[in-house]
Enzyme design. Sequence first.
Site, PDB file in Angstrom:
ATOM      1  N   PRO A 133       0.961  -1.259  -0.259  1.00 34.08           N
ATOM      2  CA  PRO A 133      -0.058  -0.064  -0.039  1.00 34.08           C
ATOM      3  C   PRO A 133       0.987   1.220  -0.121  1.00 34.08           C
ATOM      4  CG  PRO A 133       0.117  -0.988   2.032  1.00 34.08           C
ATOM      5  CD  PRO A 133       0.999  -1.905   1.403  1.00 34.08           C
ATOM      6  N   GLU A 134       2.100   1.291  -0.265  1.00 30.80           N
ATOM      7  CA  GLU A 134       2.946   2.337  -0.032  1.00 30.80           C
ATOM      8  C   GLU A 134       2.428   3.644  -0.818  1.00 30.80           C
ATOM      9  OE1 GLU A 134       5.656  -1.156   1.134  1.00 30.80           O
ATOM     10  OE2 GLU A 134       4.051  -0.744  -0.298  1.00 30.80           O
ATOM     11  N   LEU A 135       1.992   3.421  -2.080  1.00 31.73           N
ATOM     12  CA  LEU A 135       1.741   4.611  -2.772  1.00 31.73           C
ATOM     13  C   LEU A 135       0.622   5.604  -2.241  1.00 31.73           C
ATOM     14  CD1 LEU A 135       2.167   3.392  -6.473  1.00 31.73           C
ATOM     15  CD2 LEU A 135       3.338   5.227  -5.544  1.00 31.73           C
TER      16      LEU A 135
END
Length: 244
Positions: A133-135
């Site tokens: 989920p980094e973005l």
Amino acid sequence: MTELQIENQDAVRILCMNRPDKHNALNTALTQALLDALRAADRDSTVRAVVLAGNGRSFCAGADTREFAGLTAQHADAVSRRAELTTELHQVFSLMGKPVVSAVHGNALGGGAGLALACDMTVAADDMRFGYPELRHGIVAAVVMANLVRQVGRKQAFELVALAEPIDGARALALGLANRVVPAGQVRDTALELARRMAAWDPAAMKLTKRSFHRAADLGLAEALAVGRDANTIMRSFGGGGGQ
């Protein structure tokens, strides 16, 4: 409370991340404890396989965002040390001579997804949430991308990091990211069963199998065949059958 619980069941060592209130988010203390424990297990002649699990509702929800908030450009040395520690942790699995099985339930996100894939085999809960989920947080799935792109096709790997949507156990199995998918309550027992089966093999043969596998995985055919030839010679010199 210790960040990492260590338990031996016969020749299998169970490493259990123990920050349940934080979904086992990876702070520096837990990251260092994992690295040290994996290296210690590899050195211990009584240990023949390892299971990596997490206490509480999740396997590992990724990096501890509260700690990372303090890692800014004003603290360049700390940023560099933390990045190096993360890299060492994700690399140690392939450097070990002993097999490691991840027992994944609940959330396995970001760095947690990376840990699950860094292990040699993965047992996943059917309802797990696995993803990058980094973005969504304006950051990059950086170190964890290395194992992902080596274990799944490029289109699927890019979708996982670019859309930042989690997948469940069935999808992970279909993509080749999991070896077994079971109900959440059976994850740890299934991982332990697989670890025990591998722990029963001759330790020298198991070690050479794993080392040869990781050497050959990223080589061309000729180089990979040379790795197999070397392993065959080594095992025959030890009095073993040598294999194919």
